[in-house]
Design a protein around this motif. Sequence first.
Motif, short mmCIF file in Angstrom:
data_model
loop_
_atom_site.label_atom_id
_atom_site.label_comp_id
_atom_site.label_asym_id
_atom_site.label_seq_id
_atom_site.Cartn_x
_atom_site.Cartn_y
_atom_site.Cartn_z
N GLU A 85 11.46 37.55 3.66
CA GLU A 85 12.80 38.18 3.18
C GLU A 85 13.25 37.01 2.12
OE1 GLU A 85 17.17 38.64 4.28
OE2 GLU A 85 15.80 39.94 5.57
N VAL A 86 13.48 37.24 0.74
CA VAL A 86 13.89 36.17 -0.14
C VAL A 86 15.18 36.67 -0.75
CG1 VAL A 86 13.20 35.22 -2.23
CG2 VAL A 86 11.45 35.79 -0.88
N SER A 87 16.35 35.68 -0.47
CA SER A 87 17.65 35.96 -0.89
C SER A 87 18.03 35.05 -2.08
CB SER A 87 18.42 36.00 0.21
OG SER A 87 18.24 36.83 1.29
N PRO A 88 18.22 35.14 -3.12
CA PRO A 88 18.51 34.18 -4.12
C PRO A 88 19.93 33.98 -4.11
CG PRO A 88 18.24 36.32 -5.33
CD PRO A 88 18.06 36.58 -3.85
N TYR A 89 20.49 32.89 -4.58
CA TYR A 89 21.63 32.54 -4.61
C TYR A 89 21.82 31.39 -5.83
CZ TYR A 89 20.63 28.48 -1.61
OH TYR A 89 20.08 27.26 -1.06
N VAL A 90 22.95 31.28 -6.21
CA VAL A 90 23.38 30.32 -7.30
C VAL A 90 24.40 29.20 -6.70
CG1 VAL A 90 24.34 29.85 -9.50
CG2 VAL A 90 23.00 31.92 -9.09
N ARG A 91 23.98 28.01 -6.70
CA ARG A 91 24.94 27.00 -6.27
C ARG A 91 24.87 25.81 -7.42
NH1 ARG A 91 24.07 23.78 -0.86
NH2 ARG A 91 21.79 24.15 -1.73
N ASP A 92 26.04 25.25 -7.89
CA ASP A 92 26.30 24.20 -9.05
C ASP A 92 25.30 24.91 -10.31
OD1 ASP A 92 27.78 22.93 -7.49
OD2 ASP A 92 26.08 21.81 -6.68
N GLY A 93 25.32 26.08 -10.52
CA GLY A 93 24.71 26.34 -11.76
C GLY A 93 23.34 26.88 -11.65
N ARG A 94 22.48 26.52 -10.48
CA ARG A 94 21.04 26.52 -10.35
C ARG A 94 20.63 27.63 -9.39
NH1 ARG A 94 18.44 20.85 -9.77
NH2 ARG A 94 16.58 22.37 -9.96
N LEU A 95 19.77 28.32 -9.68
CA LEU A 95 19.25 29.36 -8.73
C LEU A 95 18.42 28.96 -7.56
CD1 LEU A 95 18.72 32.43 -8.44
CD2 LEU A 95 16.80 32.16 -9.72
N TYR A 96 18.52 29.16 -6.55
CA TYR A 96 17.87 28.72 -5.17
C TYR A 96 17.24 30.04 -4.48
CZ TYR A 96 20.12 24.21 -5.79
OH TYR A 96 20.57 22.92 -6.46
N LEU A 97 16.35 29.78 -3.68
CA LEU A 97 15.86 31.07 -2.83
C LEU A 97 15.93 30.63 -1.46
CD1 LEU A 97 12.44 31.91 -4.85
CD2 LEU A 97 14.80 32.80 -5.04
N ASN A 98 16.48 31.49 -0.57
CA ASN A 98 16.69 31.44 0.83
C ASN A 98 15.78 32.35 1.24
OD1 ASN A 98 17.43 30.87 3.34
ND2 ASN A 98 19.15 32.30 3.27
N ILE A 99 14.41 31.74 2.14
CA ILE A 99 13.53 32.46 2.83
C ILE A 99 13.46 32.63 4.01
CG2 ILE A 99 11.03 32.79 2.50
CD1 ILE A 99 10.98 30.98 0.05
N LYS A 100 13.48 33.67 4.86
CA LYS A 100 13.53 33.95 5.97
C LYS A 100 12.17 34.81 6.42
CE LYS A 100 18.44 34.06 6.69
NZ LYS A 100 19.47 34.70 7.25
N ALA A 101 11.63 34.70 7.74
CA ALA A 101 10.50 35.33 8.00
C ALA A 101 10.86 36.22 9.36
CB ALA A 101 9.41 34.70 8.49
#
Length: 108
Positions: A85-101
């Motif tokens: 499961e990939v959940s994107p989020y933005v922090r300090d103007g940058r895109l990150y991906l939180n990945i869970k299984a």
Amino acid sequence: MNDNKNIPKVKDLKFDTKAMFGETFGLSDIDEVAIWKDNVKTNEFEYIYDLVCVDKKMKHIYVKYPRKIMDTPEDIVPVEVNDLEVSPYVRDGRLYLNIKASNIKLMK
């Protein structure tokens, strides 16, 4: 005038995890991390698995999983990974991906 009505929000993005990461994984490392709730560190832990995406030129991804399935391996160990499961989020103007299984288990 710039109309942003049709631009999806980051949280609404959907990802094809098989296309992104492949289906063959190796476990490289496991780190235990404390769980934070409301900016307060709890006494609960989860684990970050450093997985090698064998189908994607050995690209590494870091996947959260609530249980530890083994001690840190000395070498890369084949694992089966289900329902990434990939959940994107933005922090300090940058895109990150939180990945869970939902499940990570050692291959036999």
